[in-house]
Every structure is written in structure tokens, then in C-alpha cells.
Design an enzyme around this catalytic site. Structure first.
Site: not given
Ligand code: 13P
Length: 355
Positions: A50, A141, A183, A269, A296, A355
Site C-alpha cells: 500500500r 471527507k 459527499e 463507477g 475529486s 468502499y
Molecule cells: P470514485 O471517484 O472512485 O467514485 O471515488 C471518489 C470517492 O472519494 C468516493 O468516496
């Protein structure tokens, strides 16, 4: 310290993150999620791997020309590069602002419909945010997720709870000097059309800003990170890119206050190329508010890079990352020529993505 102490700094950080021609690199995949990405190139999910991969990203020469900030997972914020210098210093040395994912993930929403969730992590958040600030982070975030289904999702309850959580988070991290990236992702899962997405997204974002007002969030020191207004992945009526750009801007104009300095889209996606093309078209539209329309991206910036690196080829990985960063920088100014940079058309959508 309190929000009033940090106000000027928050505004400055938010404005720098959302400066024209630059965007944010989202590298905040949880250990489990980065494991899936590494598995796709047969690389084991160890701390060393990582570190090698993320170190490659942060030492890409010239990245700072296109990237204003990088969102990190907690492990990376406290990690050293393989050469011994901290990852935070690597970013700061290039003028890239370090950020941190502060939510603790999605949990089932009691009283909601089948797939509905809320985003956890509010307990002790002001204190955690203050530790992250001391470690060098300047923005945060928090990702809340809503899904559109034929049986009524998102429910009013989930819209209200997720909007409230986003606003509580935003106010809390501002108390500790971090700019909140707000977000509210609407997943692409489902077979609904673009008009349904637009209607739901408008309602969700309006609710988010209602809650932000009630919580005293300082909008000038915050950013919005929405998904684009697209039809569900299973919808037969595929809209053309111009319609997607127009519907996305219409939704933002109806719901996002002009005081917010920037809207940085997630890729959610979409393929690398689609994420750049839609962003570019949005930036060609004359808009009613002055927000910077940027990016982002996680998957849409890293997909080709990960493949090119393949666990060993650092220069190839860095070249691929730089190509997508440059493409999206151009797209955020409305001057990207589709196909002018190497990219992948592979749809990165995975149903039920976690995620
Ligand atoms: P993606 O652009 O892969 O959707 O990821 C952005 C992100 O930070 C999602 O929380």
C-alpha cells in the site's frame, strides 16, 4: 479553538482546493477496498505494498500542476514513504494539500428501507479532526450514500438522516480547522432514468443545505462532492453526454448555494474517459453561479495507473496517473479534447460497490 478562529483559513483552503484547472486525488480507499484494487493486479494487500503504491502517486513529477489536494486514509496520514520521509511531507513539498477521510463507514439505517444506510463516525469527531490537523490534514471527507430503487428508496427518513449527518460532520470538522468535503453520493445502481436521478438528487442536496444552515456550517469554507446526474446503470435509455452535463448543472443550480466555492465531482463507477468528457461538457455551459466545477476522482484517476504499475513499473504508473490528471485539469477548464490523453473506456461500475 472554534470555527470563528479558523474562518479565514477555511475559506482560503477551500478556495485553493477548488482553484481553476486543479482537482483532488481521492486515495482514501479503506484497507479492505484497496485490497480489492491490488488483488486485480495480483498484488498482496500488505502495508508495504500500500505504501509503495501510494508513494508512487505522491511522487509523480508535475502532479501539482493538475492536483490541488489528496484525500488520504488514516493509515497514510501517519505513514512514511519508503525513502523515510512522511507521506504528508511528500505532498506538502509539492504544494498538494493533504486531506483525510473521517467517516467510519456505512451502517444499516434502522427504520429505513432494505438497502438504506447512514454514515457513522460523529462520536469524538471534533477531537479526531484536531489530531488530524496537527498531523498536517487541512480538509476532510465524509461519504453518505443513497440509492434509488423501484420500491421507494431513498426514503424521506434516509434523506433526512444522511443530510443531517453530513451537516453535523461539516460543522464538527470546521471547529478543528478542516474544510469539509460534503459527499452525498447517489449510487448508479438501478434501472431508473436520468429524470428520476435529477429529482432525487435535487431533493437530497436541498436537504443537505437546509441541515447545513441549521448547523451553522460556514459554506465559504466547504466543498460539495456529488455524483453526476446520470441514469441508473441498468437503464436502457442511455443519455448522451451533453444531456448528462446539462442535467447535472441544472440540478446543481437548483440546489447548491452560490456561497460554496467549488463542486468537485466523484467518478462513481464512470469510465475514465466518460468522467473527463462529462466534466468537460459541464465546463462549457454558461452557469448561473460562480462555483468552480472540478473533480475529486478515485477510480477515474487511478484505474490505468494501477494497471500500468502492475506492482513494479513505477514510471509507467506515474505516466498514466499524470495523463488522467492532465485530462481532468483540462476538462475542468472546458478545454479537454476527448481521447487526447491515454485513458480507459472500461466501465468501472460494480453493482453494490462498497468502499
Ligand atoms: P470514485 O471517484 O472512485 O467514485 O471515488 C471518489 C470517492 O472519494 C468516493 O468516496
Amino acid at each position: 479553538m472554534t470555527l470563528s478562529y479558523y474562518k479565514e483559513e477555511l475559506k482560503k483552503t477551500a478556495t485553493s482546493l477548488a482553484s481553476s484547472g486543479k482537482g483532488i486525488l481521492a486515495v482514501d480507499e479503506s484497507t479492505k477496498t484497496i485490497g480489492k484494487r491490488l488483488a486485480s493486479i495480483n498484488v498482496e494487500n500488505t502495508e508495504q505494498n500500500r505504501k509503495s503504491y501510494r508513494g508512487l502517486l505522491f511522487t509523480t513529477a508535475g502532479l501539482e500542476e493538475f492536483i490541488s489536494g489528496a484525500i488520504l486514509f488514516e493509515e497514510t496520514l501517519y505513514q512514511d514513504h519508503i525513502d523515510g520521509e512522511s507521506m504528508v511531507k511528500k505532498l506538502e513539498g509539492r504544494g498538494i494539500i493533504p486531506g483525510i477521510k473521517v467517516d467510519k463507514g456505512l451502517r444499516p439505517l434502522a427504520g429505513g428501507l432494505n438497502v438504506e444506510t447512514f454514515c457513522s463516525g460523529l462520536d469524538g469527531l471534533i477531537e479526531r479532526a484536531s489530531d488530524y490537523y496537527a498531523q498536517g490534514a487541512r480538509f476532510a471527507k465524509w461519504r453518505a450514500v443513497l440509492q434509488i430503487t423501484s420500491d421507494g428508496c431513498p426514503s424521506k427518513l434516509s434523506i433526512r438522516e444522511n443530510a443531517w449527518g453530513l451537516a453535523r460532520y461539516a460543522r464538527s470538522v470546521q471547529e478543528s480547522g478542516l474544510v469539509p468535503i460534503i459527499e452525498p453520493e447517489i449510487l448508479m445502481d438501478g434501472s431508473h432514468d436520468i429524470y428520476k436521478t435529477a429529482q432525487v438528487q435535487e431533493e437530497v442536496i436541498k436537504e443537505v443545505y437546509l441541515a447545513c444552515g441549521q448547523n451553522g456550517v460556514y459554506l465559504e469554507g466547504s466543498l460539495l462532492k456529488p455524483s453526476m446526474t446520470v441514469q441508473g446503470a441498468g437503464c436502457n435509455n442511455k443519455e448522451d453526454p451533453e444531456e448528462i452535463a446539462a442535467m447535472t448543472i441544472r440540478t446543481m443550480e437548483r440546489a447548491v448555494p452560490a456561497a460554496v466555492p467549488g463542486i468537485v465531482f466523484l467518478s462513481g463507477g464512470l469510465s475514465e474517459e466518460a468522467a473527463s468528457v462529462y466534466l468537460n461538457l459541464m465546463n462549457k455551459i454558461v452557469r448561473k453561479a460562480n462555483w468552480n466545477i472540478g473533480f475529486s476522482y478515485g477510480r477515474a484517476l487511478q484505474h490505468s495507473c494501477l494497471k500500468a504499475w502492475n506492482g513494479k513499473n513505477v514510471p509507467a504508473g506515474q505516466k498514466a496517473l499524470l495523463a488522467r490528471a492532465q485530462a481532468n485539469s483540462e476538462a475542468s477548464k472546458g478545454c479537454y479534447i476527448a481521447g487526447s490523453q491515454p485513458s480507459s473506456d472500461e466501465a468501472l461500475f460494480i453493482a453494490g460497490y462498497k468502499y
